[in-house]
Scaffold this motif. Structure first.
Motif, PDB file in Angstrom:
ATOM      1  N   GLY A 254      99.804  31.237  63.689  1.00  0.00           N
ATOM      2  CA  GLY A 254      99.762  32.790  64.659  1.00  0.00           C
ATOM      3  C   GLY A 254      98.893  33.812  64.476  1.00  0.00           C
ATOM      4  N   SER A 255      97.756  33.541  63.615  1.00  0.00           N
ATOM      5  CA  SER A 255      96.758  34.422  63.492  1.00  0.00           C
ATOM      6  C   SER A 255      97.046  35.706  62.386  1.00  0.00           C
ATOM      7  CB  SER A 255      95.974  35.150  64.610  1.00  0.00           C
ATOM      8  OG  SER A 255      95.190  34.076  65.189  1.00  0.00           O
ATOM      9  N   LYS A 256      98.137  35.086  61.477  1.00  0.00           N
ATOM     10  CA  LYS A 256      98.951  36.110  60.754  1.00  0.00           C
ATOM     11  C   LYS A 256      98.219  36.362  59.483  1.00  0.00           C
ATOM     12  CE  LYS A 256     103.423  35.545  63.068  1.00  0.00           C
ATOM     13  NZ  LYS A 256     104.761  35.303  62.968  1.00  0.00           N
ATOM     14  N   GLY A 257      96.813  36.666  59.280  1.00  0.00           N
ATOM     15  CA  GLY A 257      96.177  36.775  58.068  1.00  0.00           C
ATOM     16  C   GLY A 257      96.257  35.785  57.261  1.00  0.00           C
ATOM     17  N   LEU A 258      96.732  35.575  56.081  1.00  0.00           N
ATOM     18  CA  LEU A 258      96.509  34.520  55.135  1.00  0.00           C
ATOM     19  C   LEU A 258      97.823  33.491  55.145  1.00  0.00           C
ATOM     20  CD1 LEU A 258      94.724  36.468  52.147  1.00  0.00           C
ATOM     21  CD2 LEU A 258      93.847  34.841  53.783  1.00  0.00           C
ATOM     22  N   THR A 259      98.696  33.831  56.107  1.00  0.00           N
ATOM     23  CA  THR A 259     100.052  33.159  56.252  1.00  0.00           C
ATOM     24  C   THR A 259      99.530  31.687  56.612  1.00  0.00           C
ATOM     25  OG1 THR A 259     101.409  35.101  56.961  1.00  0.00           O
ATOM     26  CG2 THR A 259     101.927  32.803  57.420  1.00  0.00           C
ATOM     27  N   ALA A 260     100.147  30.807  55.775  1.00  0.00           N
ATOM     28  CA  ALA A 260      99.687  29.454  56.269  1.00  0.00           C
ATOM     29  C   ALA A 260     100.419  28.463  56.918  1.00  0.00           C
ATOM     30  CB  ALA A 260      99.445  28.478  54.689  1.00  0.00           C
TER      31      ALA A 260
ATOM     32  N   ARG B 234      99.077  41.213  48.420  1.00  0.00           N
ATOM     33  CA  ARG B 234      99.839  42.462  48.808  1.00  0.00           C
ATOM     34  C   ARG B 234      99.493  42.811  50.235  1.00  0.00           C
ATOM     35  NH1 ARG B 234      98.644  44.557  43.412  1.00  0.00           N
ATOM     36  NH2 ARG B 234      97.160  45.917  44.515  1.00  0.00           N
ATOM     37  N   SER B 235      98.339  42.638  50.533  1.00  0.00           N
ATOM     38  CA  SER B 235      97.782  43.369  51.796  1.00  0.00           C
ATOM     39  C   SER B 235      97.612  42.107  53.327  1.00  0.00           C
ATOM     40  CB  SER B 235      96.559  44.031  51.851  1.00  0.00           C
ATOM     41  OG  SER B 235      95.640  43.222  51.228  1.00  0.00           O
ATOM     42  N   ASN B 236      97.699  40.862  52.372  1.00  0.00           N
ATOM     43  CA  ASN B 236      97.527  39.598  53.275  1.00  0.00           C
ATOM     44  C   ASN B 236      96.406  39.686  54.264  1.00  0.00           C
ATOM     45  OD1 ASN B 236      98.381  37.136  54.399  1.00  0.00           O
ATOM     46  ND2 ASN B 236      99.527  38.141  56.004  1.00  0.00           N
ATOM     47  N   THR B 237      95.145  40.430  53.629  1.00  0.00           N
ATOM     48  CA  THR B 237      93.739  40.537  54.120  1.00  0.00           C
ATOM     49  C   THR B 237      92.758  40.043  52.972  1.00  0.00           C
ATOM     50  OG1 THR B 237      93.640  42.624  53.318  1.00  0.00           O
ATOM     51  CG2 THR B 237      94.434  42.267  55.460  1.00  0.00           C
ATOM     52  N   LEU B 238      91.556  39.322  53.417  1.00  0.00           N
ATOM     53  CA  LEU B 238      90.712  38.859  52.726  1.00  0.00           C
ATOM     54  C   LEU B 238      89.398  39.889  52.523  1.00  0.00           C
ATOM     55  CD1 LEU B 238      89.312  36.251  51.634  1.00  0.00           C
ATOM     56  CD2 LEU B 238      88.274  35.882  53.893  1.00  0.00           C
ATOM     57  N   ASN B 239      89.008  39.671  51.275  1.00  0.00           N
ATOM     58  CA  ASN B 239      87.652  40.434  50.834  1.00  0.00           C
ATOM     59  C   ASN B 239      86.627  39.260  51.010  1.00  0.00           C
ATOM     60  OD1 ASN B 239      85.322  41.445  49.665  1.00  0.00           O
ATOM     61  ND2 ASN B 239      86.415  42.919  48.216  1.00  0.00           N
TER      62      ASN B 239
ATOM     63  N   THR C  52      87.164  32.215  52.734  1.00  0.00           N
ATOM     64  CA  THR C  52      86.163  33.101  52.471  1.00  0.00           C
ATOM     65  C   THR C  52      85.304  33.838  53.457  1.00  0.00           C
ATOM     66  OG1 THR C  52      84.423  31.341  52.543  1.00  0.00           O
ATOM     67  CG2 THR C  52      85.201  31.933  50.294  1.00  0.00           C
ATOM     68  N   GLY C  53      86.093  33.590  54.644  1.00  0.00           N
ATOM     69  CA  GLY C  53      85.495  34.332  55.851  1.00  0.00           C
ATOM     70  C   GLY C  53      86.857  34.269  56.826  1.00  0.00           C
ATOM     71  N   ALA C  54      86.657  35.424  57.935  1.00  0.00           N
ATOM     72  CA  ALA C  54      87.533  35.922  58.748  1.00  0.00           C
ATOM     73  C   ALA C  54      87.874  34.683  59.705  1.00  0.00           C
ATOM     74  CB  ALA C  54      87.026  37.011  59.655  1.00  0.00           C
ATOM     75  N   LYS C  55      89.249  34.656  59.985  1.00  0.00           N
ATOM     76  CA  LYS C  55      89.544  33.589  61.129  1.00  0.00           C
ATOM     77  C   LYS C  55      89.438  32.174  60.548  1.00  0.00           C
ATOM     78  CE  LYS C  55      88.790  36.770  65.001  1.00  0.00           C
ATOM     79  NZ  LYS C  55      88.386  36.752  66.537  1.00  0.00           N
ATOM     80  N   GLU C  56      89.821  32.055  59.474  1.00  0.00           N
ATOM     81  CA  GLU C  56      89.753  30.727  58.776  1.00  0.00           C
ATOM     82  C   GLU C  56      90.855  30.718  57.766  1.00  0.00           C
ATOM     83  OE1 GLU C  56      86.705  30.843  55.112  1.00  0.00           O
ATOM     84  OE2 GLU C  56      85.942  30.164  56.999  1.00  0.00           O
TER      85      GLU C  56
ATOM     86  N   GLU D 190      89.145  24.726  59.493  1.00  0.00           N
ATOM     87  CA  GLU D 190      89.750  25.938  58.883  1.00  0.00           C
ATOM     88  C   GLU D 190      90.343  27.039  59.977  1.00  0.00           C
ATOM     89  OE1 GLU D 190      86.996  25.224  55.125  1.00  0.00           O
ATOM     90  OE2 GLU D 190      86.498  27.227  56.274  1.00  0.00           O
ATOM     91  N   GLU D 191      89.423  27.166  61.270  1.00  0.00           N
ATOM     92  CA  GLU D 191      89.680  27.974  62.274  1.00  0.00           C
ATOM     93  C   GLU D 191      91.206  27.616  62.925  1.00  0.00           C
ATOM     94  OE1 GLU D 191      86.205  27.961  64.541  1.00  0.00           O
ATOM     95  OE2 GLU D 191      85.411  29.649  63.238  1.00  0.00           O
ATOM     96  N   LEU D 192      91.403  26.168  62.934  1.00  0.00           N
ATOM     97  CA  LEU D 192      92.290  25.607  63.666  1.00  0.00           C
ATOM     98  C   LEU D 192      93.845  25.970  62.868  1.00  0.00           C
ATOM     99  CD1 LEU D 192      91.618  21.884  64.607  1.00  0.00           C
ATOM    100  CD2 LEU D 192      92.183  23.879  66.093  1.00  0.00           C
ATOM    101  N   ALA D 193      93.489  26.006  61.417  1.00  0.00           N
ATOM    102  CA  ALA D 193      94.548  26.467  60.732  1.00  0.00           C
ATOM    103  C   ALA D 193      95.003  27.651  60.634  1.00  0.00           C
ATOM    104  CB  ALA D 193      94.221  26.190  59.143  1.00  0.00           C
ATOM    105  N   PHE D 194      93.862  28.702  60.835  1.00  0.00           N
ATOM    106  CA  PHE D 194      94.385  30.010  61.040  1.00  0.00           C
ATOM    107  C   PHE D 194      94.878  30.292  62.656  1.00  0.00           C
ATOM    108  CE2 PHE D 194      92.796  34.389  62.630  1.00  0.00           C
ATOM    109  CZ  PHE D 194      93.182  35.199  61.684  1.00  0.00           C
ATOM    110  N   PHE D 195      94.471  29.625  63.464  1.00  0.00           N
ATOM    111  CA  PHE D 195      95.132  29.844  64.857  1.00  0.00           C
ATOM    112  C   PHE D 195      96.431  29.477  64.808  1.00  0.00           C
ATOM    113  CE2 PHE D 195      90.674  30.859  65.742  1.00  0.00           C
ATOM    114  CZ  PHE D 195      90.713  32.243  66.276  1.00  0.00           C
ATOM    115  N   ASN D 196      96.724  28.292  64.081  1.00  0.00           N
ATOM    116  CA  ASN D 196      98.101  27.679  64.103  1.00  0.00           C
ATOM    117  C   ASN D 196      99.217  28.303  63.082  1.00  0.00           C
ATOM    118  OD1 ASN D 196      98.462  25.120  65.860  1.00  0.00           O
ATOM    119  ND2 ASN D 196      96.181  25.240  65.212  1.00  0.00           N
TER     120      ASN D 196
END
Length: 518
Positions: free
Chosen positions: A388-394, A128-133, A328-332, A380-386
């Motif tokens: 658009g750094s939009k949370g969990l959007t893939a 729902r929030s598109n954010t990671l615990n 499991t971590g930020a920016k991945e 995994e960081e490449l995937a995150f920044f590609n």
């Protein structure tokens, strides 16, 4: 009781009345004399023009058998017995704890994440929030990554332990009867949490302990002998034996060991993408352009090829499933697949990965045995920044466009709930992965004509199919090569590759701990 091997149509195998008629005919008996038919083994043969079901059964003409579970389990009261610490409540840790109870030892099961019910709520909130615990997600928590990845129980590791015993334990804790006889058994993400909860209750009822939100941050070692563990809250626990079953996504554990000069080894692993097709398309290909109908399951596939001296293969195929976020971590950005017991989603997804060997990571050799770990994190960081750094959007791309090296102007519907964004994966994935995937898709299309299509989508990245690190242990004692009483266990230690093989390894490590403490 008589044993019988049948070849049936899907309708005959699915319909009890028709099955009884087929059995009666094969045995030259009137159907009224047959009191019970128990499946023993079931597989689908889709090689010919018409799909057939191979079914081995046990036929009873007397009273109905009480149970199909014949493996004895003797759980003891271990309330006041010697304690063994088990770190991680995934399949390896849970089965290690249950086996310890059978052997008369008290497991203290430590899990960094939440209990499975609370974990499900955390996953819903994450979507729902598109954010990671970072401590409660699709990888961390009771049941481990396997709790939300379909519950597939098929394994080739049959020489390492009794697979039927593992299936029986799952069954006795609430898994469906079919897992006892299907060739490729699975429990399903809708049922597996209740099975896991029942396993935990067995541990507690017999005197074991289970502690959630309890993160291990250190090992206590004296004179090359384990003496306990240190916890994130500053406290510690003592034990002469510790089973380390933390899973392959617990990177902090590898760093902990490495920073304390505890031996690790680099090993081969695999990385790639998730590929998702319409399930109807996979059904059509696998069932020879015929409609699946109501009597056949959602079709699966298993593909493997060699491309430029490296394996390219499908992994964790989820018919009728969904793609889920496994970061499991930020920016991945990491993805995985799952499916419920009925496999009734309109999508079919699979990991499609490329074999990677330590020698393929030249520029990461500065990290020594952790080279593969750093490479995983980089991709995994490449995937995150590609995205658009939009949370969990893939990031995603149509398969045909990926093979042609073309950005997708639009994307088809996708099961991945956080959402997908068009991205040129052919451009930013490491070349030794992307080029082999492109060639692999072409080869797979020759085996499954129609597989390479712009109706299908790749979603990135699938990077946690296996661990790039092994925690070395003695092959006979199961203990770490440097530290007596420390038992590296399961996928995270590099000795398993799925739920069933991890469970087997957990049982083996529990038995080794018993021998060590005697």
């Amino acid at each position: 009781m008589q044993s019988l091997q049948l070849t049936l149509s899907p309708e005959q195998a699915h319909t009890p009345e028709l099955l009884k008629q087929a059995v009666a005919k094969a045995l030259s008996l009137p159907p009224t004399q047959i009191s019970h038919i128990r499946p023993v083994r079931k597989s689908i043969d889709a090689r010919g023009r018409f799909v057939k079901i191979n079914l081995a059964v046990e036929v009873f003409t007397g009273k109905e058998p009480i149970t199909s579970d014949t493996i004895p389990l003797h759980y003891q009261d271990v309330t006041n017995k010697e304690e063994v610490i088990v770190v991680g409540a995934g399949p390896a840790g849970l089965f290690a704890a249950l086996r310890l109870i059978e052997l008369g030892l008290k497991p203290i099961l430590l899990e960094r994440g939440q209990a499975v019910t609370e974990r499900k709520r955390d996953l819903a909130q994450m979507i729902r929030s598109n954010t990671l615990n970072p401590e409660s997600n699709y990888c961390f928590g009771e049941g481990g990554a396997g709790a939300f990845s379909d519950g597939k129980l098929y394994t080739r590791s049959k020489k390492k332990g009794d697979v039927q015993r593992i299936l029986s334990i799952f069954h006795r804790h609430g898994a469906q009867d079919e897992i006892l006889y299907e060739t490729h058994p699975h429990i399903g993400t809708d049922r597996l949490p209740q099975v896991i909860k029942a396993m935990r209750e067995t541990i507690l009822e017999h005197g074991g302990e289970v502690r959630f939100n309890t993160k291990v941050t250190g090992l206590k070692v004296e004179d090359s002998q384990i003496t306990g563990v240190e916890l994130a809250d500053g406290s510690s626990l003592k034990s002469k034996a510790v089973i380390l079953a933390t899973g392959h996504s617990a990177r902090d554990v590898y760093h902990l060991l490495h920073n304390n000069n505890i031996a690790l080894e680099a090993k081969g692993f695999a990385m790639g993408v998730r590929v998702e097709h319409p399930q109807e398309l996979i059904d059509s290909i696998q069932y020879h352009r015929r409609e699946r109908g109501e009597f056949l399951p959602a079709a699966a596939y298993n593909l493997v090829e060699q491309v430029d001296d490296r394996g390219v293969y499908s992994f964790c195929m989820c018919p009728g499933g969904h793609i889920v976020p496994a970061s499991t971590g930020a920016k991945e950005l990491v993805v995985n697949g799952m499916s419920a017991s009925h496999r009734n989603s309109p999508f079919a997804n699979s990991g499609l990965v490329v074999e990677i060997r330590p020698e393929d990571l030249g520029e990461y050799q500065q990290y020594g045995v952790l080279a593969g770990l750093h490479f995983q994190q980089y991709v995994e960081e490449l995937a995150f920044f590609n995205n658009g750094s939009k949370g969990l959007t893939a990031p995603a791309q149509r398969v045909g466009d990926f093979v042609k090296g073309k950005l997708s102007g639009s994307l088809p519907d996708c099961s991945y709930l956080p959402g997908v964004l068009s991205s040129p994966l052919h451009f930013w994935l490491p070349q030794h992965i992307s080029s082999r995937l492109q060639q692999g898709f072409k080869k797979f299309d020759r085996k499954m004509h129609g597989y390479l299509t712009n109706e299908a989508l790749i979603v990135g990245v699938e990077s946690r199919s296996s661990s790039p690190v092994r925690i070395p242990r003695d092959m006979e004692t199961y203990q770490h090569v440097q530290i007596a009483g420390l038992f590296p266990c399961g996928e995270g230690a590099g000795y398993a590759g799925g739920i069933t093989s991890s469970a087997i390894d957990g049982e083996n490590c529990a038995a080794a701990a018993k021998r060590y403490l005697e």
